[in-house]
Structures are given as structure tokens and as C-alpha cells.
Design an enzyme around this catalytic site. Structure first.
Site, mmCIF file in Angstrom:
data_model
loop_
_atom_site.group_PDB
_atom_site.id
_atom_site.type_symbol
_atom_site.label_atom_id
_atom_site.label_comp_id
_atom_site.label_asym_id
_atom_site.label_seq_id
_atom_site.Cartn_x
_atom_site.Cartn_y
_atom_site.Cartn_z
ATOM 1 N N GLY A 12 0.677 -1.239 0.109
ATOM 2 C CA GLY A 12 -0.226 0.343 0.109
ATOM 3 C C GLY A 12 0.905 1.502 -0.078
ATOM 4 O O GLY A 12 2.244 0.994 -0.146
ATOM 5 N N ASP A 13 0.507 1.940 -0.078
ATOM 6 C CA ASP A 13 0.924 3.587 0.317
ATOM 7 C C ASP A 13 1.600 3.639 -1.221
ATOM 8 O O ASP A 13 2.834 4.802 -0.794
ATOM 9 C CB ASP A 13 1.342 3.877 1.046
ATOM 10 N N LYS A 16 -0.068 5.742 -5.084
ATOM 11 C CA LYS A 16 -1.200 4.828 -6.498
ATOM 12 C C LYS A 16 -2.185 6.693 -6.882
ATOM 13 O O LYS A 16 -2.442 6.051 -8.424
ATOM 14 C CB LYS A 16 -2.464 3.786 -6.016
ATOM 15 N N LYS A 18 -1.507 9.715 -6.889
ATOM 16 C CA LYS A 18 -1.029 10.271 -7.839
ATOM 17 C C LYS A 18 -0.689 9.486 -9.195
ATOM 18 O O LYS A 18 -1.081 10.424 -10.301
ATOM 19 C CB LYS A 18 1.275 10.913 -7.299
ATOM 20 N N ASN A 38 -10.296 2.965 5.052
ATOM 21 C CA ASN A 38 -9.119 2.144 5.053
ATOM 22 C C ASN A 38 -7.908 3.010 4.159
ATOM 23 O O ASN A 38 -6.423 3.362 4.339
ATOM 24 C CB ASN A 38 -8.562 1.171 5.463
ATOM 25 N N GLY A 40 -5.765 5.400 1.336
ATOM 26 C CA GLY A 40 -5.645 7.619 1.702
ATOM 27 C C GLY A 40 -4.850 7.652 0.036
ATOM 28 O O GLY A 40 -3.906 7.074 -0.150
ATOM 29 N N HIS A 41 -5.734 8.142 -0.563
ATOM 30 C CA HIS A 41 -4.429 8.636 -1.919
ATOM 31 C C HIS A 41 -4.406 9.710 -2.107
ATOM 32 O O HIS A 41 -5.380 10.402 -2.364
ATOM 33 C CB HIS A 41 -5.696 7.793 -2.810
ATOM 34 N N THR A 128 -6.575 -0.300 10.976
ATOM 35 C CA THR A 128 -6.968 0.991 10.321
ATOM 36 C C THR A 128 -7.853 1.644 11.324
ATOM 37 O O THR A 128 -8.429 2.750 11.564
ATOM 38 C CB THR A 128 -6.862 1.594 8.983
ATOM 39 N N GLN A 223 -5.434 -0.763 -1.286
ATOM 40 C CA GLN A 223 -4.498 -1.070 -0.166
ATOM 41 C C GLN A 223 -3.391 -1.525 -1.658
ATOM 42 O O GLN A 223 -3.135 -1.577 -2.838
ATOM 43 C CB GLN A 223 -5.188 -2.661 0.348
ATOM 44 N N ARG A 304 4.823 5.190 8.705
ATOM 45 C CA ARG A 304 5.172 3.821 7.647
ATOM 46 C C ARG A 304 6.259 3.258 8.518
ATOM 47 O O ARG A 304 8.016 4.234 8.630
ATOM 48 C CB ARG A 304 4.682 3.981 6.420
ATOM 49 N N GLY A 412 7.915 7.977 -11.318
ATOM 50 C CA GLY A 412 6.917 9.156 -10.579
ATOM 51 C C GLY A 412 8.386 10.266 -9.878
ATOM 52 O O GLY A 412 9.505 9.553 -9.732
ATOM 53 N N VAL A 413 8.605 11.249 -10.246
ATOM 54 C CA VAL A 413 10.161 12.248 -9.625
ATOM 55 C C VAL A 413 9.527 13.307 -8.793
ATOM 56 O O VAL A 413 10.014 13.950 -8.490
ATOM 57 C CB VAL A 413 10.733 13.197 -10.991
ATOM 58 N N GLY A 414 8.378 12.818 -8.607
ATOM 59 C CA GLY A 414 8.142 14.166 -7.117
ATOM 60 C C GLY A 414 6.555 13.879 -6.933
ATOM 61 O O GLY A 414 5.827 13.747 -7.580
HETATM 62 P P1 GDP Z 1 -1.657 5.371 -2.302
HETATM 63 O O1 GDP Z 1 -2.544 4.983 -1.436
HETATM 64 O O2 GDP Z 1 -1.417 4.600 -2.832
HETATM 65 O O3 GDP Z 1 -2.307 6.680 -3.006
HETATM 66 O O4 GDP Z 1 -0.180 6.780 -1.332
HETATM 67 P P2 GDP Z 1 -0.380 7.773 -0.447
HETATM 68 O O5 GDP Z 1 -0.631 8.863 -1.045
HETATM 69 O O6 GDP Z 1 -0.917 6.725 0.483
HETATM 70 O O7 GDP Z 1 1.035 7.808 -0.464
HETATM 71 C C1 GDP Z 1 2.299 8.175 -0.870
HETATM 72 C C2 GDP Z 1 2.160 9.689 -0.793
HETATM 73 O O8 GDP Z 1 3.825 10.087 -2.054
HETATM 74 C C3 GDP Z 1 1.999 11.073 -1.060
HETATM 75 O O9 GDP Z 1 2.457 11.476 -0.386
HETATM 76 C C4 GDP Z 1 2.170 11.472 -2.783
HETATM 77 O O10 GDP Z 1 1.499 12.524 -2.469
HETATM 78 C C5 GDP Z 1 3.565 11.029 -2.604
HETATM 79 N N1 GDP Z 1 4.082 10.589 -3.911
HETATM 80 C C6 GDP Z 1 3.411 10.164 -4.628
HETATM 81 N N2 GDP Z 1 3.999 9.758 -5.993
HETATM 82 C C7 GDP Z 1 5.623 10.510 -5.597
HETATM 83 C C8 GDP Z 1 7.202 10.527 -6.251
HETATM 84 O O11 GDP Z 1 6.847 10.278 -7.189
HETATM 85 N N3 GDP Z 1 8.067 11.086 -5.631
HETATM 86 C C9 GDP Z 1 7.113 11.825 -4.179
HETATM 87 N N4 GDP Z 1 8.425 12.762 -3.969
HETATM 88 N N5 GDP Z 1 6.477 12.241 -3.602
HETATM 89 C C10 GDP Z 1 5.599 11.376 -4.382
HETATM 90 P P1 IMO Z 2 -3.441 2.165 0.505
HETATM 91 O O1 IMO Z 2 -4.945 2.116 -0.392
HETATM 92 C C1 IMO Z 2 -1.357 0.765 3.959
HETATM 93 C C2 IMO Z 2 -3.278 -1.944 6.082
HETATM 94 C C3 IMO Z 2 -3.174 -1.797 7.752
HETATM 95 C C4 IMO Z 2 -3.489 -3.378 8.652
HETATM 96 C C5 IMO Z 2 -3.628 -3.724 7.722
HETATM 97 C C6 IMO Z 2 -5.005 -3.994 7.700
HETATM 98 O O2 IMO Z 2 -3.347 4.123 1.032
HETATM 99 O O3 IMO Z 2 -2.921 1.227 -0.125
HETATM 100 P P2 IMO Z 2 -7.752 -2.900 7.928
HETATM 101 O O4 IMO Z 2 -7.983 -1.713 8.222
HETATM 102 O O5 IMO Z 2 -7.524 -2.957 6.171
HETATM 103 O O6 IMO Z 2 -8.221 -4.187 8.278
HETATM 104 O O7 IMO Z 2 -5.876 -3.152 8.030
HETATM 105 O O8 IMO Z 2 -3.886 -3.506 6.271
HETATM 106 N N1 IMO Z 2 -3.987 -1.365 5.632
HETATM 107 C C7 IMO Z 2 -3.177 0.069 4.859
HETATM 108 N N2 IMO Z 2 -2.184 0.167 4.731
HETATM 109 N N3 IMO Z 2 -2.400 1.850 2.946
HETATM 110 C C8 IMO Z 2 -3.320 1.512 2.816
HETATM 111 O O9 IMO Z 2 -4.410 1.915 1.733
HETATM 112 C C9 IMO Z 2 -4.311 0.593 3.867
HETATM 113 N N4 IMO Z 2 -5.434 -0.025 4.008
HETATM 114 C C10 IMO Z 2 -5.147 -0.706 4.588
HETATM 115 O O10 IMO Z 2 -2.237 -0.715 8.290
HETATM 116 O O11 IMO Z 2 -1.900 -3.348 8.561
HETATM 117 MG MG MG Z 3 -2.306 5.153 0.634
#
Ligand code: GDP
Ligand code: IMO
Ligand code: MG
Length: 427
Positions: A12-13, A16, A18, A38, A40-41, A128, A223, A304, A412-414
Site C-alpha cells: 500500500g501507499d 496509486k 498520484k 482504510n 488514503g490516496h 486502520t 491497498q 510508515r 514518479g519524480v515528485g
Molecule cells: P496511495 O495510497 O498508493 O495512493 O499512496 P499515498 O498517497 O498513501 O502515499 C504516497 C505519498 O507519496 C503521497 O504523499 C504522495 O503525494 C507521494 N508521492 C507519490 N508519488 C510520488 C513521487 O513520485 N515522488 C514523491 N516525492 N512523492 C510522491
Molecule cells: P492505500 O489504498 C497501507 C493496512 C493496515 C493494516 C491492514 C489491515 O492507501 O494503499 P484494515 O483496516 O484494512 O483492516 O487494516 O492493512 N492497510 C493499509 N496500509 N495503505 C492502505 O491503503 C491500507 N489499507 C489498509 O495498516 O496493516
Molecule cells: Mg495510501
């Protein structure tokens, strides 16, 4: 190229949100197919940061129709908070379409999520706390509440009562909590009925019709592969199928209609919550990745866990999801390291393995085997083509591509919308 899935390849995170946003205006429909709030994009547009939890991040593309598929679990309060919040910031989501079959997260699901985690103590998952697991449990146990039930008060009343019958026993006798009153829940949920009514649709039909017309439909995964209930690091997973197959079951669109699967991979690795993570760093290097990468949860704010890129983690995800392309994010964060370790396999009880371990027991004792790639010192955040990147940076990308076994089509570069190096067209 109408049916496109975006899926996380790690825990996760990965970025996606971006990556989806970068696909831009050519998309006609953006669809969430699994999970709930759960997720956070994050999307950064003109220095403004948006974090989407329940709506797809693609909602910010303005031209696309927003759809929430049947595989999603919906917290109604979060849904409307998100829609209203966007409206106050100038983005009115025209007419979001919500599957009649999506499940509803009721307040008692959140309560159960929290008390079961507390009860589990050291064995907790680190959820979460949004009620995701208990809502999917009810779905599988056939005692869940669906969006369509909001439109039939008697049926809703019956279902809430049936669901609470057993839960109240648990809450009172096991968890020492107060009983939850069914009618209060029903009234609370019915409070959203009239607002949601015009948006409730047969989403499967809508999406299949759109694909028939040659529209571009983007299925936005939440996720990731390694959090998938079937393919992830069970039991430290979420309770749904974020993997590409989940886009079909979670929307009612058949696999033959999917043309492209874009796996999102961060240039290093992070994880939130409990569970195995072979390349996790507990030292100053891990702290540096966390600080420079801003690695704090977009949903819960938790720091994280950070570590080096783990190639077998992404390789298995690319294989199981049938990825056609990889979008590599946050490469800019790796600027300034003299050497960058990349995990190319594991040592398991003295035996070398190049693939992700098959069992939980093997994974628990897998020690990463690293290859050390030369780093680069240049700031790459202004790069817009592959040729703009320093040679060591290009070699890092090429080595990852080789290890993953799938082409890297975007980088991604930012965090900003335009901070992308596109190698192959993604739409
Ligand atoms: P997601 O859940 O997969 O959508 O990812 P999140 O938003 O939870 O976490 C990704 C974090 O990285 C966010 O703060 C984005 O703004 C940041 N981000 C995404 N792509 C890039 C990248 O290429 N470079 C940098 N520096 N930050 C990025
Ligand atoms: P995005 O879409 C990162 C993790 C939680 C926990 C496990 C189970 O932003 O990538 P849950 O509340 O789903 O039952 O928790 O999954 N988790 C994530 N970790 N990014 C997420 O979503 C997540 N959604 C759930 O931290 O370990
Ligand atoms: Mg996220």
C-alpha cells in the site's frame, strides 16, 4: 485500450493516487472496486494536497464519472464528508454512481474493529480501525447491509436487528461493552437514504455499457497485492481482494474486458501496521527514508515502516496481477545515496531463494540478500524524460525492470501532477 486496472504491488501507499491522477483527462470512468476508507490516496494539484479515502483519486480529473463498485465497503458519513469537502474546495463531483450491492459500514463494525484489535493485544493486525474487517465478515457471513437496503426501511430494520443479535452478545459478554441499540443504527443509516437514492445504480451494467461504447474505464485499486486476503501476507492483510481479479468481482466486469494492468511500485518499500517485512530498516537509513519520503500514513498518520526495494515482493505481484506495465514512484527520494541496496532474494535457513516465500513460516525467517547499486547525487525532480535522468538512476530503473520481469512505463519524480517521466503511453 478501454479497461485499465491500477494496482499496488507492495503493502500500500505506493502512490496509486498520484499515478491515477497522472493518467489524466483521457479517462471516462474512475472506479473503486475494493476496500473502503482504510485507503488514503494523495494527489497534489497546483500545490494543493487532496487525500481521497473512499472516492477514487481519479475524481479530481474532472472529466471522469465516479463509480463505487459492489466490492467496496462504504462508510456513509465519510462518503458525504468527502464529497462535501471536495465541493468546498471547488471540485463538485457531478453525479457519483454507487453500486446497489456495495456493503455499508455500520457504527458497530467500527466498534468491533477497535475492540477486537485491543483484545488481540500483541497479536493485533494494526488495522486502520475503520470497521473494514467486520463489514467484510458480515458480507461473507451473509448478514451484511447493502446500499440497496437503505431504500427499503423495513428490510434494513430486519437486517440490522439480525446482525446485532449475535454482536451484542459478543460486545456485552466478551468485550465488556454496552449493547448497541438497533433502532438508533437504523435511524442513523436512513438519514442518508434520500441523499443516496439518485446515485444508486446497477454499476455492472453501467460499466459494461461504457466499455461497449469504447469509453476508457479506470479501475483504481486500493491497498495492494501483499495486503490481499488471498495473496497477501496473511493474516497481516486487509479483508478484501485489492488484486486485479478483485476489479472484476468488485464491479461486475469480466476479465476479457481488461486490457491493461498497471502495477504501482515505490522505488523502496514501506508498510503500515503489523506483519512481515523482510527489508525493513530499524536504523538511521530507515529514518532517513521516512523523513525524506514523508512516510506517514495518509489515513491514520502512523509513521510508515521503511526499507529497501524488495524485488521478489514486486515480481510476485506483477505475476499474479498479470501486470502489463509498472509505474515506479518516488524515485526522487533515492537521490543522494552513495549505494542503494536492492533485495534480489532471500536466505531461508541457509538456502538461497529468488522468489517470495510460499509460507508464513519461511517468510518469518527470510533474510534479504542484497545487491548494491551505485547511487546518484542529482536532484531528479525536474526530469521529464528518461534521458533527463542521471546514468546511475537509469541503471537502477533498468535493473529493477529486469528483476521484476515487467516493463517500467512511468516514473514518479515528485508528488505533483506533472512530475512524471513517461516511457510508454499508459492509456
Ligand atoms: P496511495 O495510497 O498508493 O495512493 O499512496 P499515498 O498517497 O498513501 O502515499 C504516497 C505519498 O507519496 C503521497 O504523499 C504522495 O503525494 C507521494 N508521492 C507519490 N508519488 C510520488 C513521487 O513520485 N515522488 C514523491 N516525492 N512523492 C510522491
Ligand atoms: P492505500 O489504498 C497501507 C493496512 C493496515 C493494516 C491492514 C489491515 O492507501 O494503499 P484494515 O483496516 O484494512 O483492516 O487494516 O492493512 N492497510 C493499509 N496500509 N495503505 C492502505 O491503503 C491500507 N489499507 C489498509 O495498516 O496493516
Ligand atoms: Mg495510501
Amino acid at each position: 485500450m478501454p479497461g485499465i486496472i491500477v494496482v499496488g504491488t507492495q503493502w500500500g501507499d505506493e502512490g496509486k493516487g498520484k499515478a491515477v491522477d497522472a493518467l489524466g483527462e483521457s479517462v471516462d470512468y474512475v472506479v473503486r472496486y475494493s476496500g473502503g476508507n482504510n485507503a488514503g490516496h494523495t494527489v497534489v494539484v497546483n500545490d494543493q494536497k487532496f487525500i481521497m479515502h473512499l472516492l477514487p483519486a481519479g475524481v479530481l480529473s474532472k472529466t471522469a464519472t465516479t463509480v463505487i463498485g459492489n466490492g467496496v465497503v462504504i462508510d456513509l458519513e465519510v462518503l458525504y464528508h468527502e464529497l462535501d469537502g471536495l465541493a468546498t474546495r471547488g471540485t463538485v463531483v457531478d453525479h457519483p454512481l454507487i453500486s446497489a450491492n456495495a456493503h455499508i459500514i455500520a457504527p458497530y463494525h467500527q466498534t468491533l474493529d477497535k475492540v477486537t484489535e485491543r483484545f488481540a493485544g500483541k497479536k493485533r493486525i494494526g488495522t486502520t480501525g475503520r470497521g473494514i474487517g467486520p463489514t467484510y465478515s458480515d458480507k461473507i457471513n451473509r448478514i451484511g447491509l447493502r446500499v440497496a437496503d437503505l431504500l427499503d426501511a423495513d428490510l434494513l430494520r430486519e437486517k440490522v436487528a439480525a446482525s446485532l443479535e449475535q454482536k451484542n452478545q459478543l460486545l456485552v459478554k466478551l468485550y465488556n461493552r454496552r449493547e448497541i441499540e438497533a433502532e438508533q443504527i437504523v435511524e442513523q443509516l436512513l438519514g442518508y437514504a434520500e441523499r443516496i437514492r439518485p446515485h444508486v445504480v446497477d454499476a455492472a451494467r453501467v460499466l459494461n455499457d461504457a466499455l461497449d461504447e469504447g469509453k476508457v474505464v479506470l479501475f483504481e485499486g486500493a491497498q495492494a497485492h501483499h495486503l490481499d486476503i488471498d495473496h497477501g501476507t496473511y493474516p497481516y492483510v486487509t479483508s478484501s481482494n485489492p488484486t486485479a481479479g478483485g476489479a472484476c468481482t468488485g464491479t461486475g466486469v469480466g476479465p476479457t474486458r481488461i486490457d491493461r494492468v498497471i502495477g504501482i511500485a515505490k522505488a523502496y518499500t514501506t508498510r503500515v501496521g503489523e506483519g512481515p517485512f523482510p527489508t525493513e530498516l530499524f536504523d538511521a537509513d530507515g529514518e532517513r527514508l521516512r523523513t525524506e519520503g514523508g512516510e506517514y500514513g495518509a489515513t491514520t498518520g502512523r509513521p510508515r515502516r521503511c526499507g529497501w526495494f524488495d524485488a521478489p515482493v514486486v515480481e510476485v505481484a506483477a505475476t499474479v496481477n498479470g501486470c502489463t506495465d509498472i509505474f515506479l514512484t518516488k524515485l526522487d527520494i533515492l537521490s543522494g545515496w552513495e549505494k542503494i541496496p536492492v533485495c534480489v532474494g532471500y536466505d531461508i535457513n541457509g538456502e538461497r531463494s529468488e522468489v517470495f516465500p510460499m509460507t508464513q513460516s519461511q517468510l518469518a525467517i527470510a533474510t534479504p540478500v542484497y545487491e548494491y547499486l551505485p547511487g546518484w547525487s542529482e536532484d531528479i525532480s525536474a526530469a521529464r524524460s528518461f534521458a533527463d535522468l542521471p546514468v546511475n538512476c537509469r541503471d537502477y530503473v533498468k535493473r529493477l525492470e529486469e528483476l521484476i520481469g515487467c516493463r517500467i512505463s512511468g516514473i514518479g519524480v515528485g508528488p505533483a501532477r506533472d512530475q512524471v517521466v513517461l516511457i510508454n503511453d499508459l492509456v
